[in-house]
Write an enzyme that holds these catalytic residues in place. Sequence first.
Site, PDB file in Angstrom:
ATOM      1  N   HIS A 254       8.312 -32.102  21.258  1.00 50.92           N
ATOM      2  CA  HIS A 254       8.395 -33.148  22.280  1.00 50.92           C
ATOM      3  C   HIS A 254       7.973 -32.593  23.637  1.00 50.92           C
ATOM      4  O   HIS A 254       7.605 -31.427  23.765  1.00 50.92           O
ATOM      5  CB  HIS A 254       9.774 -33.804  22.299  1.00 50.92           C
ATOM      6  CG  HIS A 254      10.895 -32.863  22.601  1.00 50.92           C
ATOM      7  ND1 HIS A 254      11.052 -32.266  23.824  1.00 50.92           N
ATOM      8  CD2 HIS A 254      11.900 -32.406  21.822  1.00 50.92           C
ATOM      9  CE1 HIS A 254      12.106 -31.492  23.801  1.00 50.92           C
ATOM     10  NE2 HIS A 254      12.638 -31.550  22.583  1.00 50.92           N
TER      11      HIS A 254
ATOM     12  N   CYS B 230      28.557 -27.428  15.609  1.00 53.82           N
ATOM     13  CA  CYS B 230      27.616 -28.523  15.877  1.00 53.82           C
ATOM     14  C   CYS B 230      26.247 -28.098  15.353  1.00 53.82           C
ATOM     15  O   CYS B 230      25.654 -27.147  15.867  1.00 53.82           O
ATOM     16  CB  CYS B 230      27.534 -28.844  17.370  1.00 53.82           C
ATOM     17  SG  CYS B 230      26.182 -29.992  17.710  1.00 53.82           S
TER      18      CYS B 230
ATOM     19  N   HIS C 115      24.741 -33.876  21.638  1.00 54.45           N
ATOM     20  CA  HIS C 115      24.165 -34.550  20.469  1.00 54.45           C
ATOM     21  C   HIS C 115      24.890 -35.824  20.069  1.00 54.45           C
ATOM     22  O   HIS C 115      24.412 -36.559  19.200  1.00 54.45           O
ATOM     23  CB  HIS C 115      24.064 -33.568  19.290  1.00 54.45           C
ATOM     24  CG  HIS C 115      23.099 -32.466  19.579  1.00 54.45           C
ATOM     25  ND1 HIS C 115      23.475 -31.269  20.143  1.00 54.45           N
ATOM     26  CD2 HIS C 115      21.751 -32.412  19.444  1.00 54.45           C
ATOM     27  CE1 HIS C 115      22.409 -30.516  20.316  1.00 54.45           C
ATOM     28  NE2 HIS C 115      21.352 -31.175  19.910  1.00 54.45           N
TER      29      HIS C 115
ATOM     30  N   CYS D 200      30.143 -33.789  20.237  1.00 53.80           N
ATOM     31  CA  CYS D 200      29.350 -32.848  21.040  1.00 53.80           C
ATOM     32  C   CYS D 200      28.711 -33.644  22.180  1.00 53.80           C
ATOM     33  O   CYS D 200      28.067 -34.661  21.932  1.00 53.80           O
ATOM     34  CB  CYS D 200      28.270 -32.205  20.176  1.00 53.80           C
ATOM     35  SG  CYS D 200      26.924 -31.498  21.156  1.00 53.80           S
TER      36      CYS D 200
ATOM     37  N   LYS E  26      17.485 -40.024  30.891  1.00 51.45           N
ATOM     38  CA  LYS E  26      17.394 -38.917  29.947  1.00 51.45           C
ATOM     39  C   LYS E  26      16.405 -39.331  28.848  1.00 51.45           C
ATOM     40  O   LYS E  26      16.449 -40.481  28.389  1.00 51.45           O
ATOM     41  CB  LYS E  26      18.787 -38.675  29.353  1.00 51.45           C
ATOM     42  CG  LYS E  26      18.865 -37.383  28.622  1.00 51.45           C
ATOM     43  CD  LYS E  26      20.263 -37.097  28.126  1.00 51.45           C
ATOM     44  CE  LYS E  26      20.166 -35.897  27.196  1.00 51.45           C
ATOM     45  NZ  LYS E  26      21.369 -35.598  26.497  1.00 51.45           N
TER      46      LYS E  26
ATOM     47  N   CYS F 108      23.339 -28.225  17.945  1.00 53.12           N
ATOM     48  CA  CYS F 108      23.267 -27.050  18.839  1.00 53.12           C
ATOM     49  C   CYS F 108      23.055 -25.769  18.050  1.00 53.12           C
ATOM     50  O   CYS F 108      22.715 -24.749  18.629  1.00 53.12           O
ATOM     51  CB  CYS F 108      24.548 -26.875  19.627  1.00 53.12           C
ATOM     52  SG  CYS F 108      24.992 -28.200  20.739  1.00 53.12           S
TER      53      CYS F 108
HETATM   54  O1  ME8 Z   1      16.752 -24.010  21.416  1.00 51.74           O
HETATM   55  N1  ME8 Z   1      13.395 -30.604  29.795  1.00 51.74           N
HETATM   56  O2  ME8 Z   1      14.856 -24.587  20.253  1.00 51.74           O
HETATM   57  P1  ME8 Z   1      14.583 -26.082  20.742  1.00 51.74           P
HETATM   58  C1  ME8 Z   1      12.859 -29.380  29.839  1.00 51.74           C
HETATM   59  N2  ME8 Z   1      15.184 -22.578  18.609  1.00 51.74           N
HETATM   60  N3  ME8 Z   1      12.733 -28.557  28.767  1.00 51.74           N
HETATM   61  C2  ME8 Z   1      13.182 -28.984  27.595  1.00 51.74           C
HETATM   62  C3  ME8 Z   1      13.750 -30.271  27.452  1.00 51.74           C
HETATM   63  C4  ME8 Z   1      13.846 -31.102  28.625  1.00 51.74           C
HETATM   64  N4  ME8 Z   1      14.347 -32.348  28.620  1.00 51.74           N
HETATM   65  N5  ME8 Z   1      14.102 -30.390  26.163  1.00 51.74           N
HETATM   66  C5  ME8 Z   1      13.763 -29.232  25.525  1.00 51.74           C
HETATM   67  C6  ME8 Z   1      15.906 -23.788  20.567  1.00 51.74           C
HETATM   68  N6  ME8 Z   1      13.196 -28.372  26.371  1.00 51.74           N
HETATM   69  C7  ME8 Z   1      15.940 -22.477  19.795  1.00 51.74           C
HETATM   70  C8  ME8 Z   1      15.416 -21.370  20.687  1.00 51.74           C
HETATM   71  S1  ME8 Z   1      14.694 -18.812  21.132  1.00 51.74           S
HETATM   72  C9  ME8 Z   1      15.018 -17.341  20.466  1.00 51.74           C
HETATM   73  C10 ME8 Z   1      15.426 -19.997  20.067  1.00 51.74           C
HETATM   74  C11 ME8 Z   1      12.657 -27.030  26.041  1.00 51.74           C
HETATM   75  O3  ME8 Z   1      13.526 -26.618  19.843  1.00 51.74           O
HETATM   76  C12 ME8 Z   1      13.379 -25.909  26.787  1.00 51.74           C
HETATM   77  O4  ME8 Z   1      12.533 -24.785  26.855  1.00 51.74           O
HETATM   78  O5  ME8 Z   1      15.859 -26.841  20.843  1.00 51.74           O
HETATM   79  C13 ME8 Z   1      14.507 -25.585  25.853  1.00 51.74           C
HETATM   80  O6  ME8 Z   1      15.069 -24.318  26.127  1.00 51.74           O
HETATM   81  C14 ME8 Z   1      13.786 -25.619  24.525  1.00 51.74           C
HETATM   82  O7  ME8 Z   1      12.879 -26.747  24.660  1.00 51.74           O
HETATM   83  C15 ME8 Z   1      14.725 -25.808  23.338  1.00 51.74           C
HETATM   84  O8  ME8 Z   1      13.947 -25.897  22.181  1.00 51.74           O
END
Ligand code: ME8
Length: 509
Positions: free
Chosen positions: A21, A129, A149, A146, A298, A132
């Site tokens: 996304h 969760c 979520h 949560c 959001k 998360c």
């Molecule tokens: O957390 N605004 O993966 P994920 C800005 N796999 N950035 C956003 C956002 C928003 N509304 N939503 C998501 C994970 N992001 C783990 C990480 S690393 C070793 C493992 C971005 O697919 C932002 O960078 O849930 C966030 O930290 C990341 O997507 C989370 O991606």
Amino acid sequence: MSKKGNFYIATPIYYVNDRPHLGHAYTTVSADVVARFHRMLGENVLFLTGTDEHGSKVEKKAEEVGKTPKELCDENSGHFQMLFDRLSISNDDFIRTTEDSHKESVKIFMSELYEKDSFYEDRYEGLYCTGCERFITEKELVEGKCPDHKTYPEKITEKNYFFKLKEYLPKVKELIARGELQVEPESRRKEVLGLLDNEVLDDFSVSRESVKWGIPLPFDDSQVIYVWVEALQFYISALGYGRDNEKFEQFWPVDVHVIGKDIIKFHAIYWPAMLLAAGLPLPKKIYAHGYFTINGDKMSKTIGNVIDTNDLIDSFGTDATRYLLLSQFPFGQDGDIKADKFIEQYNADLANGISNLLHRTLSMTEKYFNGITPTMAEEEHLSLLPGGVEALWNNYKNDLNELKVEKALSHVTMLVKVADGYIEQTKPWELAKEDQEKLANVMYTLLEFNRHISFMLYPFMPDTAEKMQTALGVQYEEHTSFDELIKWGTLERGTKIKKDEPLFMRREN
Ligand code: ME8
């Protein structure tokens, strides 16, 4: 370009329970800007991204859609890779945690910690969760759910191995407080130090008994490694940790982890603690950017305001999408993406701004000098740009070094405005009738403005920058140093320009 040292930058690896996304695009494009900027400085850059493919979230989603976890991973990881290609992300590698090389390094790292006595066995009872992918406390719940979520957590009782986190917390705190481990921006550093001060953190489990989709613990294969513990190790498994240490020696520690604020605790506390336990150097910097809303709300499927990055690219093109994403609000803060103003902004900044300036400059060069860059008799005094372009480049460079991505971009917009103002002030069409020498100075200055704009734009809009340079007849030589490239007056006189279609056409609402 001469190589000036190594620079390693990585994004998080993203979950493949769904397609990418806009948030994933935002983080990855921002990191790409920083990586491209460091390449421009002549550094030997390693820029990594990838997908996080194990754990219960992926396992459950696969079951729901009637696929095997691997099938779901292949499909969605493919969507990430395609999107990043379409966004011109210049990553040097794309790591998938289902790759054997990752698994091998993870097993080596986990065995290392086991031998160093960093784990102990215990039974765990708690709430988990899946959204998360972490245990959640009663205190965090809102109406039993949560808060992120809006789902009820699962009650879990199982045997787990635990990491002795508490042993390492004082050291992590000391390193962050001393600035040896930089956590930025300042608001995030305070947040992390607050967590460390309040002693709210407990040892955490590094394995799961009930999850099947993961990497088995090397010392107890009845358990798979907890997905976060394994995912963080991507940053070193990608360098061949434990397998072929040459790349690891060359690039570790990472110069900067660019992440979203949601995962700061994992990166600024858990990950450094695990590295300390293994006796490895810590990351130099962790930079957590903010979260955005879309037109004030959001981004959510329920509200129906989810923007598909592919649709944006279809409609505006790659470079404009990158521009629109990055120019919205200060990097590092929460902000709003004003998607309802995209067309207006596209027209103002790109079509009427960058594109129109180049087109006018090239048209006048054709008209007054047969398309040949004129010789400048004397350097123009640019009252509109105090300190000249040199001062502007210094600010740009400092901003990008500090990851003020949107601020660096605003210097480019500013320079376009200065150049537009310069045209209005000097009126080349009047000079053409009365003062050829002055006209040559003015046109040279305008062409040179465009050259500087093109280089400043390069990290943000690489394709546009290249088109501008082709139009200006600028050859970007590999050996050209950054200092040479940003000097005023290096545009060669006598060069033939190549006017093409405008870079960006105006769009109707
Ligand atoms: O957390 N605004 O993966 P994920 C800005 N796999 N950035 C956003 C956002 C928003 N509304 N939503 C998501 C994970 N992001 C783990 C990480 S690393 C070793 C493992 C971005 O697919 C932002 O960078 O849930 C966030 O930290 C990341 O997507 C989370 O991606």
